[in-house]
Design an enzyme around this catalytic site. Structure first.
Site, short mmCIF file in Angstrom:
data_model
loop_
_atom_site.label_atom_id
_atom_site.label_comp_id
_atom_site.label_asym_id
_atom_site.label_seq_id
_atom_site.Cartn_x
_atom_site.Cartn_y
_atom_site.Cartn_z
N ASP A 173 17.59 -43.98 -41.29
CA ASP A 173 17.40 -42.37 -40.37
C ASP A 173 16.32 -41.47 -39.87
OD1 ASP A 173 20.42 -40.59 -39.66
OD2 ASP A 173 18.79 -39.38 -40.97
N ILE A 174 15.87 -41.48 -39.34
CA ILE A 174 14.43 -40.38 -39.37
C ILE A 174 15.08 -39.39 -40.13
CG2 ILE A 174 13.43 -39.77 -37.52
CD1 ILE A 174 13.67 -41.69 -35.83
N ASN A 181 13.57 -32.54 -32.36
CA ASN A 181 14.58 -32.18 -31.27
C ASN A 181 14.00 -30.18 -30.97
OD1 ASN A 181 14.88 -34.68 -29.41
ND2 ASN A 181 16.80 -34.75 -30.90
N HIS A 186 13.60 -33.13 -26.31
CA HIS A 186 14.75 -33.97 -26.38
C HIS A 186 14.04 -35.04 -25.47
CE1 HIS A 186 18.50 -32.56 -27.70
NE2 HIS A 186 18.40 -31.69 -27.16
N ASP A 190 12.99 -38.00 -27.56
CA ASP A 190 13.32 -39.46 -27.05
C ASP A 190 11.80 -40.13 -27.24
OD1 ASP A 190 15.39 -38.66 -26.25
OD2 ASP A 190 15.11 -39.03 -23.91
N GLU A 216 19.77 -41.17 -34.52
CA GLU A 216 18.65 -41.60 -34.93
C GLU A 216 18.85 -42.42 -36.37
OE1 GLU A 216 20.01 -38.50 -34.68
OE2 GLU A 216 19.50 -37.11 -36.89
#
Ligand SMILES: [Mg+2]
Length: 300
Positions: A173-174, A181, A186, A190, A216
């Site tokens: 998980d980031i 974001n 966004h 991305d 994420e």
């Protein structure tokens, strides 16, 4: 998809092979085999074929036998086969089609008919490939999607349990992704996801699964891999992400790692325990790898 489709011509009469090659070479990448054995060797070397044009009567392996073999192997079952033969009775044609061939063309060869039918089936094959890729891949990152993961994980678990082979899974998980974001927008978010996904793609083996699990969150399933080796791999990926700086932004990720065991033998259980380990990694400062220690002594 713009690459020329690959067509394999299989016929024991060299003159037929040459005639077909001449008809097809402008539109397709043509491979040739003058017998069933040679065809099998050619397919084993490169199973990415878009169509096989198959003679029925051949001295080593007949076309019907070869078709049966290819249709029973998952690696080759989806390659469309067209029989091309001098046997022109409707019983022959019915038999050929019953073996899974998509079409049955009788000799003598009429070039325009052969070309038209091949074009139809190559187009269908490519549309099928595209649909399958869309159904199993995440559009943004190119990783497998969650739908694919849940099917493939079930299969991998039952194979590993049956053969008593180790299997490990990690959730990645980031860290603070929402902040990325919110701060940069966004589109930049991305780009970060795509860059991290690229690292995952580069670090999994052919037999592993790398999937986008949620926003994420990513999952990697490692075949025939102990939890110790999975942690070594996780640590390498963690460092790669830490040193990545996509869009010039410092990004890190947290990892939860778990190994299949007699107690953790279902996809949901593995994911839940990996998630618990991930939660511990987050709670204790992020940017680290945490192993699920539960019932480790019972691992395979
Ligand atoms: Mg023949």
């Amino acid at each position: 998809m713009d690459e020329k489709a690959v067509v394999l011509i299989v016929d024991d009469a060299n003159i037929n092979v040459r005639a077909l090659e001449h008809i097809l070479k402008g539109d397709y990448q043509v491979k040739m085999a003058t017998g069933g054995m040679e065809a099998l060797a050619c397919i084993a070397k490169d199973p990415k074929l878009d169509l096989i044009l198959l003679d029925v009567s051949m001295p080593d392996i007949g076309g019907y036998d070869l078709c049966r073999r290819l249709k029973s192997d998952p690696k080759t079952a989806d390659i469309p086969i067209i029989f091309l033969t001098g046997k022109d009775s409707s019983a022959d044609e019915e038999h050929g089609l019953s073996l899974g061939a998509v079409d049955y063309i009788t000799k003598p060869i009429r070039p325009l008919i052969v070309k038209a039918r091949i074009k139809t089936h190559v187009t269908l094959k490519r549309q099928y490939d595209l649909l399958r890729a869309m159904a199993t891949r995440d559009a943004l990152t190119g990783l497998h999607n969650r739908h694919y993961l849940s099917d493939a994980l079930k299969e991998k678990i039952s194979y590993a349990m049956h053969h008593r082979l180790p299997l490990s899974l990690m959730i990645i998980d980031i860290d603070h992704f929402k902040r990325i974001n919110d701060t940069y927008g966004h589109l930049v978010g991305d780009h970060v996801l795509t860059a991290v996904a690229q690292i995952l793609l580069e670090h999994v083996r052919q037999e592993d699964i790398a999937a986008r699990f949620g926003g994420e969150e990513f999952v990697i399933v490692l075949d025939n891999c102990s939890v110790h080796d999975a942690c070594v791999k996780a640590e390498i990926i963690r460092q790669m992400i830490e040193n990545l700086y996509p869009e010039g932004i410092r990004v890190s990720a947290s990892f939860g790692v778990v190994q299949l065991s007699d107690h953790l033998d279902k996809p949901a259980k593995l994911l839940k325990h990996a998630d618990t380990a991930l939660y511990k990694a987050k709670e204790s400062g992020r940017n680290k790898v945490v192993v699920c220690r539960e019932k480790l002594k019972n691992t395979l």
